[in-house]
Write a protein that holds these residues in place. Structure first.
Motif, short mmCIF file in Angstrom:
data_model
loop_
_atom_site.label_atom_id
_atom_site.label_comp_id
_atom_site.label_asym_id
_atom_site.label_seq_id
_atom_site.Cartn_x
_atom_site.Cartn_y
_atom_site.Cartn_z
N PRO A 72 -42.61 -52.41 13.50
CA PRO A 72 -42.75 -52.02 14.91
C PRO A 72 -43.97 -51.17 15.23
O PRO A 72 -44.22 -50.88 16.40
CB PRO A 72 -41.47 -51.22 15.19
CG PRO A 72 -40.55 -51.50 14.06
CD PRO A 72 -41.41 -51.80 12.88
N VAL A 73 -44.74 -50.71 14.21
CA VAL A 73 -45.98 -49.98 14.48
C VAL A 73 -47.12 -50.56 13.65
O VAL A 73 -46.92 -51.36 12.74
CB VAL A 73 -45.84 -48.46 14.24
CG1 VAL A 73 -44.80 -47.86 15.18
CG2 VAL A 73 -45.51 -48.15 12.80
N CYS A 74 -48.34 -50.07 13.94
CA CYS A 74 -49.56 -50.79 13.55
C CYS A 74 -49.88 -50.86 12.06
O CYS A 74 -50.04 -51.94 11.51
CB CYS A 74 -50.74 -50.20 14.30
SG CYS A 74 -50.96 -48.43 14.08
N SER A 75 -50.07 -49.73 11.39
CA SER A 75 -50.60 -49.75 10.02
C SER A 75 -49.79 -50.63 9.08
O SER A 75 -50.37 -51.41 8.30
CB SER A 75 -50.70 -48.33 9.46
OG SER A 75 -51.62 -47.56 10.21
N PRO A 76 -48.45 -50.56 9.09
CA PRO A 76 -47.69 -51.42 8.18
C PRO A 76 -47.93 -52.91 8.44
O PRO A 76 -48.06 -53.70 7.49
CB PRO A 76 -46.23 -51.04 8.47
CG PRO A 76 -46.30 -49.66 9.03
CD PRO A 76 -47.57 -49.63 9.82
N THR A 77 -47.98 -53.29 9.71
CA THR A 77 -48.23 -54.70 10.04
C THR A 77 -49.63 -55.12 9.59
O THR A 77 -49.82 -56.22 9.06
CB THR A 77 -48.07 -54.93 11.55
OG1 THR A 77 -46.72 -54.70 11.93
CG2 THR A 77 -48.45 -56.36 11.93
N ARG A 78 -50.61 -54.27 9.81
CA ARG A 78 -51.98 -54.58 9.42
C ARG A 78 -52.10 -54.76 7.91
O ARG A 78 -52.84 -55.63 7.43
CB ARG A 78 -52.92 -53.50 9.95
CG ARG A 78 -53.04 -53.53 11.45
CD ARG A 78 -53.68 -52.29 12.05
NE ARG A 78 -53.64 -52.43 13.51
CZ ARG A 78 -54.58 -53.04 14.23
NH1 ARG A 78 -55.65 -53.53 13.63
NH2 ARG A 78 -54.47 -53.15 15.53
N ALA A 79 -51.39 -53.94 7.17
CA ALA A 79 -51.39 -54.07 5.71
C ALA A 79 -50.73 -55.38 5.29
O ALA A 79 -51.18 -56.06 4.37
CB ALA A 79 -50.69 -52.88 5.08
N VAL A 165 -59.23 -44.04 12.16
CA VAL A 165 -58.40 -43.80 13.34
C VAL A 165 -57.85 -45.10 13.92
O VAL A 165 -58.41 -46.17 13.72
CB VAL A 165 -59.17 -43.02 14.43
CG1 VAL A 165 -59.74 -41.73 13.87
CG2 VAL A 165 -60.26 -43.88 15.03
N GLY A 166 -56.76 -44.95 14.67
CA GLY A 166 -56.11 -46.12 15.22
C GLY A 166 -56.28 -46.31 16.71
O GLY A 166 -55.68 -47.20 17.30
N ALA A 167 -57.10 -45.45 17.34
CA ALA A 167 -57.29 -45.56 18.79
C ALA A 167 -58.64 -44.98 19.16
O ALA A 167 -59.16 -44.10 18.46
CB ALA A 167 -56.18 -44.82 19.53
N PRO A 168 -59.23 -45.44 20.27
CA PRO A 168 -60.48 -44.83 20.74
C PRO A 168 -60.28 -43.33 20.97
O PRO A 168 -59.24 -42.90 21.49
CB PRO A 168 -60.74 -45.57 22.05
CG PRO A 168 -60.05 -46.87 21.89
CD PRO A 168 -58.81 -46.57 21.10
N GLN A 169 -61.28 -42.55 20.59
CA GLN A 169 -61.16 -41.10 20.62
C GLN A 169 -61.61 -40.50 21.95
O GLN A 169 -62.62 -40.92 22.53
CB GLN A 169 -61.99 -40.50 19.49
CG GLN A 169 -61.55 -40.95 18.10
CD GLN A 169 -60.16 -40.44 17.77
OE1 GLN A 169 -59.95 -39.28 17.47
NE2 GLN A 169 -59.20 -41.35 17.83
N LEU A 170 -60.83 -39.52 22.42
CA LEU A 170 -61.19 -38.76 23.61
C LEU A 170 -61.45 -37.32 23.19
O LEU A 170 -60.51 -36.55 22.96
CB LEU A 170 -60.07 -38.82 24.65
CG LEU A 170 -59.95 -40.09 25.49
CD1 LEU A 170 -58.66 -40.08 26.29
CD2 LEU A 170 -61.15 -40.25 26.41
N LYS A 171 -62.72 -36.99 23.02
CA LYS A 171 -63.09 -35.62 22.63
C LYS A 171 -64.25 -35.18 23.52
O LYS A 171 -65.31 -35.80 23.52
CB LYS A 171 -63.50 -35.57 21.16
CG LYS A 171 -62.35 -35.86 20.21
CD LYS A 171 -62.77 -35.70 18.75
CE LYS A 171 -61.59 -35.95 17.82
NZ LYS A 171 -61.97 -35.82 16.39
N LYS A 172 -64.01 -34.12 24.26
CA LYS A 172 -64.98 -33.67 25.27
C LYS A 172 -66.36 -33.50 24.67
O LYS A 172 -66.56 -32.78 23.69
CB LYS A 172 -64.49 -32.36 25.88
CG LYS A 172 -65.27 -31.96 27.12
CD LYS A 172 -64.64 -30.75 27.79
CE LYS A 172 -65.40 -30.39 29.06
NZ LYS A 172 -64.79 -29.22 29.75
#
Length: 478
Positions: A72-79, A165-172
């Motif tokens: 149900p979540v990303c990393s396990p499926t990707r592996a 990382v698993g998502a685009p980063q939001l860092k000021k």
């Protein structure tokens, strides 16, 4: 002289035919992050979103209505996609590195996970590379905290955009999510206003244009449509106007209680819709390029997702809804694990075919390698290549999922198993089971565990046997 010319002609034709026979097919594997089953119009005609290119792809290929992510979540499926192995065998049963802010308050202790796809594992890219393929990775990786576990060390000749990382980063001041600057060490920043989904597609098109003389695997792993939800530039206003025309029936709920969480029931997020539209447009660009270069007749294109759409959170505010399916990303209900799957390729005999054959992420490893003529170990996947080209459906006894961690979607540690039309979900906190008849109740609204106690006992026994066989780790009491 005439006889010599005839013999030369025959030799040239034979040589040409031999080269054609030896030509290996290309693969474009498109993985869309968090794309829900009902986000694709061909699957769910009532969808608020619009996916004309995916729908056209389905009309030219095969659409699977009961395709499942391995987790149900990303990393396990990707592996699982990379290796053809169940996430249990890889020691990755949560997103990497995983985090539970309520850990001290939980009644059970969850098992640890690996923070990487081990280098000892054999990947799809490594097997195809052995067989003479060029291998390219573009987009989201999320299978290793350290650089030594990133795509370029897992069989890919090029890695554009894949890191920890698993998502685009939001860092000021450093990164702006889906808009440059990206703050991605594997993706140089583009001009101001560049949209990440467009950029990853541009990189893909360039590789296709420059490297089509040899067989290739292009693994395009979009960061879309994962959070942060940031409107794509082209169709946001269009969907704002479309949302304004939505009218709900009197008393129609927008959310339903899901354990400790809330599941969104209405698709109405204009920003999310614009992100789906941008992804769809860019898939269309890929398909167009393949056709214009004359590669479409020898290229297999596969499009799927790593888990269900994000519809369930502790509170309201999830970006999408999964139509008739229950819950979403993070959950072992159908909304969390059933995903879009469309396959288009040169060997498909019945374009536009729709099948309810249950398939899962591990199946891509043997299927693609079989089509490529590569040797492989069967692992946990089923080879679908014969079915894709008009053969019989492969036999499969059951499918199962294991998520023994907590998740921000309000999921509690549990596992699930499907055998035929029956599906059982086991909760490790309570020890209780739920039983559903997916044939008559795909929305999993009616729990039949009390009326079918023998089926519950049988399925729970099979589930525990599969967990033991694959090395699944269980939570423990404090």
């Amino acid at each position: 002289m005439k006889k010599i010319l005839i013999l030369l002609y025959i030799a040239l034709v034979a040589s040409s035919c031999q080269k054609k026979e030896e030509q290996k097919p290309n693969f474009v594997f498109i993985l869309v992050d968090d794309l829900g089953w009902a986000d694709v119009k061909a699957n769910y005609p009532d969808s608020f979103y619009e996916t004309p290119n995916l729908d056209r792809m389905a009309s030219e290929g095969i659409r699977f209505t009961q395709a499942y992510a391995a987790h149900p979540v990303c990393s396990p499926t990707r592996a699982a996609l990379m290796t053809g192995k169940h996430p249990n065998r890889l020691g990755i049963t949560d997103w990497i590195p995983g985090f539970d802010k309520f850990e001290d308050q939980r009644p059970i202790v969850t098992p640890p996970i690996r923070d990487e796809l081990a280098l000892e594992e054999t990947t799809l890219a490594e097997k195809l590379k052995e067989n003479g393929y060029q291998t390219y990775f573009i987009g989201k990786w999320h299978l290793g905290e350290e650089e030594k576990y990133w795509p370029e060390h897992q069989g890919f000749d090029k890695n554009i955009g894949g890191w920890r990382v698993g998502a685009p980063q939001l860092k000021k001041g450093l990164s702006n999510g889906y808009y440059a600057p990206y703050g991605n060490p594997k993706l140089p920043d583009g001009p101001e206003g560049e949209y990440l989904t467009d950029r990853l597609t541009n990189e893909s098109l360039q590789l296709i244009q420059e490297n089509s003389d040899k067989p290739f695997l292009l693994y395009l792993s979009f960061y879309s449509v994962h959070t942060p939800i940031q409107a794509a530039p082209k169709k946001h206003e269009y969907f704002i106007n479309k949302k304004a025309k939505i009218t709900l029936a009197e008393g129609q709920p927008s959310y339903r209680q899901e354990g400790d969480g809330q599941t969104k029931l209405i698709q109405d997020n204009a920003a999310y819709a614009s992100m789906v539209a941008a992804m769809d447009e860019n898939v269309g660009r890929i398909l167009k390029e393949l056709k214009e270069k004359g590669l479409d007749e020898n290229t297999w294109v596969i499009l799927t997702s790593d888990n269900g759409g994000l519809s369930t959170l502790y509170g309201e505010g999830a970006p999408t809804a999964n139509g008739p399916l229950r819950a979403g990303k993070g959950w072992c209900y159908e909304g969390g694990i059933r995903v879009p799957l469309i396959i288009k390729g040169p060997g498909i005999k019945t374009p536009g075919k729709v099948t309810d054959l249950p398939v899962t992420s591990m199946d891509f490893f043997p299927t693609l390698l079989s089509i490529a003529g590569s040797n492989f170990e069967s692992n946990d996947g089923v080879d679908l290549s014969s079915f894709l080209t008009g053969g019989k459906a492969p036999e499969r006894d059951l499918l199962f999922w294991h998520y023994p961690q907590y998740h921000g979607s309000a999921w509690k540690p549990g596992s699930a198993i499907r055998e035929g039309k029956w599906k059982l979900i086991h909760d490790y906190e309570s020890g209780e089971n739920q039983l559903f008849d997916l044939e008559n109740d795909p929305g999993e609204n009616q729990d039949l565990s009390l009326s079918q106690p023998e089926k519950v006992v049988a399925l729970e026994g099979k589930l525990m046997k599969e967990l033991e066989k694959t090395g699944g780790k269980l939570p423990s009491r404090k």
